[in-house]
Design an enzyme around this catalytic site. Structure first.
Site, mmCIF file in Angstrom:
data_model
loop_
_atom_site.group_PDB
_atom_site.id
_atom_site.type_symbol
_atom_site.label_atom_id
_atom_site.label_comp_id
_atom_site.label_asym_id
_atom_site.label_seq_id
_atom_site.Cartn_x
_atom_site.Cartn_y
_atom_site.Cartn_z
ATOM 1 C CG HIS A 13 -1.897 1.094 1.292
ATOM 2 N ND1 HIS A 13 -3.233 0.863 1.564
ATOM 3 C CD2 HIS A 13 -1.793 2.434 1.107
ATOM 4 C CE1 HIS A 13 -3.887 2.013 1.551
ATOM 5 N NE2 HIS A 13 -3.032 2.997 1.287
ATOM 6 C CG HIS A 15 -0.870 7.087 -0.871
ATOM 7 N ND1 HIS A 15 -2.092 7.231 -1.486
ATOM 8 C CD2 HIS A 15 -1.108 6.379 0.264
ATOM 9 C CE1 HIS A 15 -3.031 6.639 -0.752
ATOM 10 N NE2 HIS A 15 -2.449 6.124 0.315
ATOM 11 C CG LEU A 16 4.897 5.892 -5.542
ATOM 12 C CD1 LEU A 16 5.293 5.067 -6.766
ATOM 13 C CD2 LEU A 16 6.124 6.228 -4.703
ATOM 14 N NE ARG A 17 0.469 12.140 -1.921
ATOM 15 C CZ ARG A 17 -0.554 11.597 -1.240
ATOM 16 N NH1 ARG A 17 -1.522 10.954 -1.854
ATOM 17 N NH2 ARG A 17 -0.604 11.711 0.059
ATOM 18 C CE LYS A 102 -7.804 1.983 -0.692
ATOM 19 N NZ LYS A 102 -6.758 2.901 -0.316
ATOM 20 C CG HIS A 139 -10.006 4.423 3.217
ATOM 21 N ND1 HIS A 139 -8.752 4.863 3.555
ATOM 22 C CD2 HIS A 139 -10.852 5.009 4.102
ATOM 23 C CE1 HIS A 139 -8.826 5.677 4.587
ATOM 24 N NE2 HIS A 139 -10.091 5.786 4.942
ATOM 25 C CG LEU A 231 -7.998 10.337 7.756
ATOM 26 C CD1 LEU A 231 -8.798 11.120 6.727
ATOM 27 C CD2 LEU A 231 -8.835 10.136 9.025
ATOM 28 C CG ASP A 261 -1.860 4.606 4.046
ATOM 29 O OD1 ASP A 261 -1.836 5.079 2.898
ATOM 30 O OD2 ASP A 261 -2.748 4.884 4.874
ATOM 31 C CG HIS A 265 -0.085 15.120 2.431
ATOM 32 N ND1 HIS A 265 -1.024 15.340 1.453
ATOM 33 C CD2 HIS A 265 -0.442 13.965 3.044
ATOM 34 C CE1 HIS A 265 -1.919 14.361 1.476
ATOM 35 N NE2 HIS A 265 -1.584 13.507 2.431
HETATM 36 O O1 DOR Z 1 -3.674 9.132 5.802
HETATM 37 C C1 DOR Z 1 -3.983 8.853 4.662
HETATM 38 N N1 DOR Z 1 -3.415 9.448 3.610
HETATM 39 N N2 DOR Z 1 -4.937 7.936 4.475
HETATM 40 C C2 DOR Z 1 -5.441 7.693 3.269
HETATM 41 O O2 DOR Z 1 -6.355 6.899 3.166
HETATM 42 C C3 DOR Z 1 -4.977 8.447 2.099
HETATM 43 C C4 DOR Z 1 -3.632 8.979 2.300
HETATM 44 C C5 DOR Z 1 -3.245 10.031 1.283
HETATM 45 O O3 DOR Z 1 -3.482 9.813 0.098
HETATM 46 O O4 DOR Z 1 -2.674 11.032 1.683
HETATM 47 ZN ZN ZN Z 2 -3.478 4.934 1.625
#
Ligand code: DOR
Ligand code: ZN
Length: 361
Positions: A13, A15-17, A102, A139, A231, A261, A265
């Site tokens: 899991h 996130h690479l943006r 997803k 999720h 989250l 996860d 940011h």
């Molecule tokens: O904390 C989180 N950040 N939970 C998520 O489900 C998404 C993720 C995000 O994309 O920043």
């Molecule tokens: Zn996530």
């Protein structure tokens, strides 16, 4: 135990943006440790067509190559919406462009504004996915229309209302409950049939919700505990204890695997009004899991180390039709300091802290 060797882990899991925002800064942290990752589709413009998934896949490989990681394997996913076409999902799967879809409940988390408002809206898609054996990643939190349900309760309610419903309606559907944070969601995975699995992040087994409030709330102070806000939100100590036991000694620990996860940011956004949820744990994710398994006494014998290796590198990969890496990594008991900020202006999870493990090769 002063050093450990395990098969190179796989991040279930991540996130690479976007290529043009953070991917070029963050990818290398994951590729240094993991042989591959399941890539989340919640970009600013969500990945809803297989053509987008193909482009995104090529961008990831391009950045990985540029940074010298020639073997990093991204597993692409589709973003489900109320109106997504089941034949598009199926075609992308059959072409090998994505390997899972997803489910983001509408408004439940970052970039989930195109998410699903009512589970029944995607029943046709779920039926197709069940038939073609395409995994559903969930999720597990209530959508924004249920805003009166508190943050700490959203996963419990969703488990009770929606996860059980999906499993009842589609008993053969392969399903992964993502970033499990509650005893109830964990028990749902443990007690369901073998096609139901789950992922666990480092932050949700290291900390409970008190970690957000340590030392009081300092909304304007950089580095206050916003880096612990993700989250689903960190949960009660009892939930943390339950999940820690489930992954190490639980009856269905083979159904639970590492999914970081890691969710970067930029600092300005993290500290701004309305903020953004997500822990950027990629700089030392493997070491963080290692700390937890060590604390739980798992490195005292070979069996315990094997449980750790399975959690990090083996469990649940079957749902993506992939084998674990045959390469190994070595971890040594040596301090490392997590940087305060990394290029791209991102503050990592545990920024500035010293942790006792390090990957050496
Ligand atoms: O904390 C989180 N950040 N939970 C998520 O489900 C998404 C993720 C995000 O994309 O920043
Ligand atoms: Zn996530």
């Amino acid at each position: 135990m002063k050093s450990l060797k395990i098969f190179r882990p796989f991040d279930r899991h991540l996130h690479l943006r976007e290529l043009l925002t953070l991917m070029k800064f963050v990818l290398e942290y994951s590729a240094k440790q993991f042989c591959g990752a399941v890539i989340m589709p919640n970009l600013k413009k969500p990945i809803t067509t297989w053509q987008q998934a193909k482009t995104y896949f090529e961008e990831i490989l391009y950045v990985a190559e540029q940074k010298g990681f020639h073997n990093f394997k991204p597993i692409m996913t589709a973003y489900l919406t109320d109106i997504i076409d089941p034949s598009n999902i199926e075609e992308g799967f059959k072409r090998g462009m994505w390997k899972a879809a997803k489910l983001y409940p509408f408004g439940a988390t970052t970039n989930s504004d195109s998410g699903v408002t009512k589970i029944e809206n995607i029943f046709k898609v779920l039926e197709v996915m069940q038939n073609i054996e395409m995994p559903l990643l969930v999720h597990p939190e209530t959508d924004v229309s249920r805003y009166t349900i508190g943050f700490l309760d959203r996963e419990r309610v969703y488990t009770d209302e929606v996860l059980t419903l999906i499993h009842r309606e589609f008993p053969k559907l392969i399903m992964s409950v993502e970033q499990i944070t509650t005893k109830e969601a964990c028990q749902f995975v443990e007690d369901s049939s073998n096609n139901v699995v789950g992922t666990v992040t480092p932050q949700h087994i290291m900390y409970d919700y008190n970690a957000i409030f340590h030392g009081g709330v300092h909304p304007y102070k950089p580095g206050a505990y916003v880096e612990n806000v993700c989250l689903p939100i960190l949960k009660h100590p009892e939930d943390v204890a339950y999940i820690r036991n489930a992954i190490t000694k639980g009856k269905a620990r083979w159904k639970l695997g590492a999914g970081t996860d890691s969710a970067p940011h930029i600092e300005e956004v993290k500290l701004s009004h309305g903020s953004c949820c997500g822990c950027f744990n990629a700089p030392a994710a493997v070491e963080l899991y290692t700390m937890v398994f060590e604390e739980l006494g798992m490195f005292e014998d070979w069996e315990g180390i094997k449980v750790f290796e399975e959690f990090m590198s083996v469990n649940n990969l079957w749902i993506y039709g992939i084998e674990h890496s045959k390469e190994t990594i070595e971890l040594v008991k040596e301090n490392q300091i997590i940087p305060e900020l990394v290029p791209g202006n991102i503050r990592p999870f545990k920024a500035g802290q010293t942790i006792p493990w390090k990957i050496v090769s």
